[in-house]
Design a protein around this motif. Structure first.
Motif, PDB file in Angstrom:
ATOM      1  N   ASN A 430     -12.098  10.766  -9.441  1.00 36.53           N
ATOM      2  CA  ASN A 430     -11.926  10.437  -8.018  1.00 36.53           C
ATOM      3  C   ASN A 430     -11.564   8.977  -7.826  1.00 36.53           C
ATOM      4  O   ASN A 430     -10.732   8.631  -6.968  1.00 36.53           O
ATOM      5  N   ARG A 431     -12.218   8.079  -8.600  1.00 34.29           N
ATOM      6  CA  ARG A 431     -11.901   6.658  -8.480  1.00 34.29           C
ATOM      7  C   ARG A 431     -10.449   6.390  -8.841  1.00 34.29           C
ATOM      8  O   ARG A 431      -9.747   5.635  -8.167  1.00 34.29           O
ATOM      9  N   ILE A 432     -10.002   7.006  -9.941  1.00 33.06           N
ATOM     10  CA  ILE A 432      -8.621   6.810 -10.379  1.00 33.06           C
ATOM     11  C   ILE A 432      -7.660   7.340  -9.329  1.00 33.06           C
ATOM     12  O   ILE A 432      -6.682   6.681  -8.942  1.00 33.06           O
ATOM     13  N   LEU A 433      -7.928   8.554  -8.837  1.00 40.94           N
ATOM     14  CA  LEU A 433      -7.031   9.190  -7.866  1.00 40.94           C
ATOM     15  C   LEU A 433      -6.997   8.419  -6.552  1.00 40.94           C
ATOM     16  O   LEU A 433      -5.933   8.220  -5.953  1.00 40.94           O
ATOM     17  N   ALA A 434      -8.179   7.951  -6.083  1.00 37.95           N
ATOM     18  CA  ALA A 434      -8.224   7.189  -4.833  1.00 37.95           C
ATOM     19  C   ALA A 434      -7.433   5.888  -4.962  1.00 37.95           C
ATOM     20  O   ALA A 434      -6.713   5.493  -4.033  1.00 37.95           O
ATOM     21  N   ARG A 435      -7.569   5.232  -6.111  1.00 41.12           N
ATOM     22  CA  ARG A 435      -6.816   3.989  -6.315  1.00 41.12           C
ATOM     23  C   ARG A 435      -5.309   4.257  -6.308  1.00 41.12           C
ATOM     24  O   ARG A 435      -4.524   3.493  -5.755  1.00 41.12           O
ATOM     25  N   GLN A 436      -4.913   5.376  -6.941  1.00 41.94           N
ATOM     26  CA  GLN A 436      -3.493   5.725  -6.982  1.00 41.94           C
ATOM     27  C   GLN A 436      -2.961   6.049  -5.583  1.00 41.94           C
ATOM     28  O   GLN A 436      -1.832   5.682  -5.240  1.00 41.94           O
ATOM     29  N   ILE A 437      -3.775   6.753  -4.767  1.00 44.90           N
ATOM     30  CA  ILE A 437      -3.357   7.066  -3.396  1.00 44.90           C
ATOM     31  C   ILE A 437      -3.151   5.776  -2.603  1.00 44.90           C
ATOM     32  O   ILE A 437      -2.136   5.593  -1.918  1.00 44.90           O
ATOM     33  N   THR A 438      -4.119   4.856  -2.700  1.00 46.78           N
ATOM     34  CA  THR A 438      -4.030   3.584  -1.967  1.00 46.78           C
ATOM     35  C   THR A 438      -2.804   2.797  -2.394  1.00 46.78           C
ATOM     36  O   THR A 438      -2.050   2.282  -1.557  1.00 46.78           O
ATOM     37  N   GLU A 439      -2.582   2.711  -3.720  1.00 42.28           N
ATOM     38  CA  GLU A 439      -1.441   1.951  -4.219  1.00 42.28           C
ATOM     39  C   GLU A 439      -0.117   2.578  -3.772  1.00 42.28           C
ATOM     40  O   GLU A 439       0.828   1.865  -3.429  1.00 42.28           O
ATOM     41  N   ALA A 440      -0.065   3.905  -3.778  1.00 43.40           N
ATOM     42  CA  ALA A 440       1.171   4.571  -3.374  1.00 43.40           C
ATOM     43  C   ALA A 440       1.531   4.241  -1.928  1.00 43.40           C
ATOM     44  O   ALA A 440       2.685   3.921  -1.604  1.00 43.40           O
ATOM     45  N   VAL A 441       0.537   4.311  -1.029  1.00 41.10           N
ATOM     46  CA  VAL A 441       0.786   4.026   0.384  1.00 41.10           C
ATOM     47  C   VAL A 441       1.129   2.544   0.578  1.00 41.10           C
ATOM     48  O   VAL A 441       2.030   2.201   1.355  1.00 41.10           O
ATOM     49  N   GLU A 442       0.423   1.655  -0.142  1.00 40.74           N
ATOM     50  CA  GLU A 442       0.699   0.231  -0.014  1.00 40.74           C
ATOM     51  C   GLU A 442       2.130  -0.094  -0.435  1.00 40.74           C
ATOM     52  O   GLU A 442       2.819  -0.890   0.212  1.00 40.74           O
ATOM     53  N   TYR A 443       2.571   0.532  -1.516  1.00 38.65           N
ATOM     54  CA  TYR A 443       3.917   0.229  -1.987  1.00 38.65           C
ATOM     55  C   TYR A 443       4.988   0.858  -1.102  1.00 38.65           C
ATOM     56  O   TYR A 443       6.101   0.337  -1.000  1.00 38.65           O
ATOM     57  N   LYS A 444       4.654   1.949  -0.435  1.00 37.61           N
ATOM     58  CA  LYS A 444       5.575   2.469   0.568  1.00 37.61           C
ATOM     59  C   LYS A 444       5.751   1.456   1.699  1.00 37.61           C
ATOM     60  O   LYS A 444       6.859   1.225   2.199  1.00 37.61           O
TER      61      LYS A 444
END
Length: 601
Positions: A430-444
């Protein structure tokens, strides 16, 4: 760079596997286990095929020798694993080594082939980020070697303890990793060099890997491991016949890691001097050396130099035969984006951001599949273990009720431990996935900002172009749409997209195609064609849903006190159930889990 370290380790392990085929029969130290590898006629024929360089031929020869009984199953699978590795077929390579390790009691004459294949499997599982199985296999092999006393043990054990420490680091078991790395160092000190200098080179590489792990995780003992590596390189320099190119590379890496440690501790002047020494070396001037040095350059905020080196990153990744997965994106593309962005190279940063957007979804799907396979393996293994325990309990039940009660208690404890283990795994994922979700939106968001900045710059530099494009791009209330009949579907889609995003129309719960019709005066068919042809066939509802989900992620990060119902309403969803269902479909977790994971991070 982690890619190079893993390939180097695998290569050394396989080279040692093949070189030990030259050994003859020796005396025995424990039971019937020989102190050296026993070479057979089948080994000689197989190795002759292997050194021909034609690995398909090597594989065919191995199969033929195994079929006529000239090679035992363990030796045959070991050779097949080497052949598949050299041909780049990593999945088949891993399966061959798995079949070797699955043999519970290997014959004495095949003991070292079993150990070599197992060590290669541990390295490859670690490279493949299958940390749980890598750790389990390493512990199994260490247990089999603990009472064996001969010159081959130290090289095998230092590699096994290194891989064990790497898996524990990735599973955030830092205290256990420290002990494993210390054990690896003890076996490095016990490793006896020979005329080939392979043992001492492998030992230096072990210390280098440990040093890099400490540097990457900003651990305080990083400098200690660089010092240990430096001392062993100095010893290597005094050997009668060192391999000059290898020795120079290892000395160059000492300077690079020394620079990273100094930078990490705030000693920037000393760091710069060591990096300058590194860049004077032959290795530092190679493509691999320049990419390796980017980690220091980014930490030292020498972004322009890092950006220059990163221009050849794609070629470097291709040369090593790797694809962009989540780890490679995090370790390479994101630093490349950061270097270009802070170096003021907005066009290059935009290009990297677009590349991240292109490979991210594919990498995320691949990661989910890998994690699912990892969990399936854990469940299958533990299920078999429970079946064995239950069978034994049934056999003992007829002789003693007390033993049955004890067994039941142990099973309950095992289930509790199993449940705890699964909880820990789920939390980590969950920690890995949440970080990836946040990074994806930030980079968008950063991608949109860069795109807007580029448009603004183009408009400033070309007032005429701005005037020509201003009318068809404005579709606000009360404006004429007569000029939109000349726009292509792609151009119209871009205009509609800007309207929806800039005025945040997607936040309206009842927003849909009719809303656009009322707002723009365009026909239903014209709007449908724009989204079907101008946006890679994405529908308007899917596009709006994507915007709402991205907005919801940003809102949960900026206002963590909002509950899911409030986030749902603010993001334009009609109700929390619809929001939760769409969020889970896209990201693989519920918004509640995402909020809790971020709040506990």
């Amino acid at each position: 760079m982690k890619i190079c370290r893993c390939i180097y380790l695998i290569s050394i392990a396989i080279i040692l596997t093949v070189l030990t085929a030259c050994g003859g029969k020796g005396s025995e130290k424990r039971g019937d286990i020989p102190t050296k590898r026993i070479s057979t006629r089948g080994d000689s024929i197989a190795l002759a095929a292997r050194f021909s360089g034609d690995f398909e031929h090597f594989l065919a020869v191995t199969d033929s020798l195994a079929e006529v009984g000239e090679l035992s199953p363990i030796r045959a699978e070991g050779y097949r694993g080497v052949a598949y590795f050299q041909m780049g077929q990593m999945d088949k390579c891993i399966e061959c080594f798995r079949r070797v390790v699955a043999i519970e009691n290997p014959p004495a004459e095949d003991f070292w082939e079993y150990i070599h294949a197992g060590t290669n499997l541990v390295i490859m599982l670690t490279t493949d980020r299958d940390y749980d199985n890598a750790m389990r296999t390493a512990l199994l092999l260490i247990d089999k070697l603990k009472d064996v006393d001969n010159p081959y043990c130290p090289v095998e054990l230092q590699t096994l303890y290194l891989s064990l420490g790497d898996t524990q680091i990735m599973l955030e078991r830092f205290d256990e990793a420290k002990k494993s790395y210390d054990d690896a160092y003890l076996w490095v000190l016990r490793t006896v060099n020979d005329s080939t200098n392979r043992p001492i080179a492998a030992s230096i590489q072990t210390l280098e890997n440990i040093a890099v792990s400490h540097i990457n995780h900003h651990l305080n003992e990083a400098g200690v491991w660089v010092d240990r590596m430096d001392s062993l390189v100095t010893i290597y320099e005094k050997e009668p016949k060192p391999i000059e190119k290898e020795l120079k590379t290892l000395r160059a890496l000492v300077w690079l890691h020394r620079a990273q440690v100094y930078q990490m501790n705030g000693k920037t002047a000393e760091a710069a001097r060591n990096y300058a020494q590194y860049m004077k070396t032959d290795f530092g001037q190679t493509l691999e050396g320049r990419i390796n040095g980017c980690g220091y350059l980014v930490e030292a905020r020498r972004y322009a130099e890092a950006a220059d080196n990163y221009t050849e990153l794609d070629r470097f990744i291709k040369d090593w035969g790797y694809e962009y997965d989540l780890e490679t994106i995090g370790q390479n593309l994101l630093p490349k984006f950061r270097s270009n962005y802070f170096a003021g190279r907005k066009d290059s940063a935009l290009h990297v951001a677009m590349q991240i957007a292109e490979v991210y979804d594919t990498a995320l799907v691949r990661q989910k599949r890998s994690e699912s396979a990892e969990l399936a393996t854990i469940y299958d293994t533990q299920g078999k273990e429970r079946q064995i325990a239950e069978q034994r309990a049934q056999n003992r039940f007829v002789t003693a009720i007390s033993i049955a009660v004890t067994t039941a208690a142990l099973l309950i404890l095992a289930f509790g431990l199993y449940a705890f283990l699964q909880w820990r795994i789920t939390q980590r994922h969950n920690r890995i996935l949440a970080r990836q979700i946040t990074e994806a939106v930030e980079y968008k968001e950063k991608y949109k900002e860069l795109k807007a900045a580029n448009r603004s710059a183009e408009s400033t530099n070309s007032p005429k172009a701005e005037a020509e494009t201003a009318e068809p791009s404005t579709i606000g209330a009360g404006l004429s749409i007569s000029d939109f009949t000349t726009l292509t579907d792609e151009q119209l889609f871009l205009c509609l997209r800007d309207l929806i995003e800039n005025e945040k129309l997607f936040l309206q719960p009842d927003f849909g195609r009719q809303s656009l019709i009322d707002r723009t005066g365009l026909s239903k068919e014209r709007i449908g064609a724009a989204f079907a042809q101008g946006s890679d066939s994405v529908s308007l509802p899917a596009y709006v849903r994507e915007l709402r989900l991205d907005y919801a992620v940003s809102l949960m990060n900026s206002q963590p006190d909002l509950n899911v119902e409030q986030v749902s309403q603010a993001s334009g969803f009609t109700n929390a159930d619809t929001f939760t269902r769409n969020f889970r479909t896209k990201y693989g977790m519920t918004p509640t889990t995402y909020k809790q994971t971020n709040n506990n991070a």
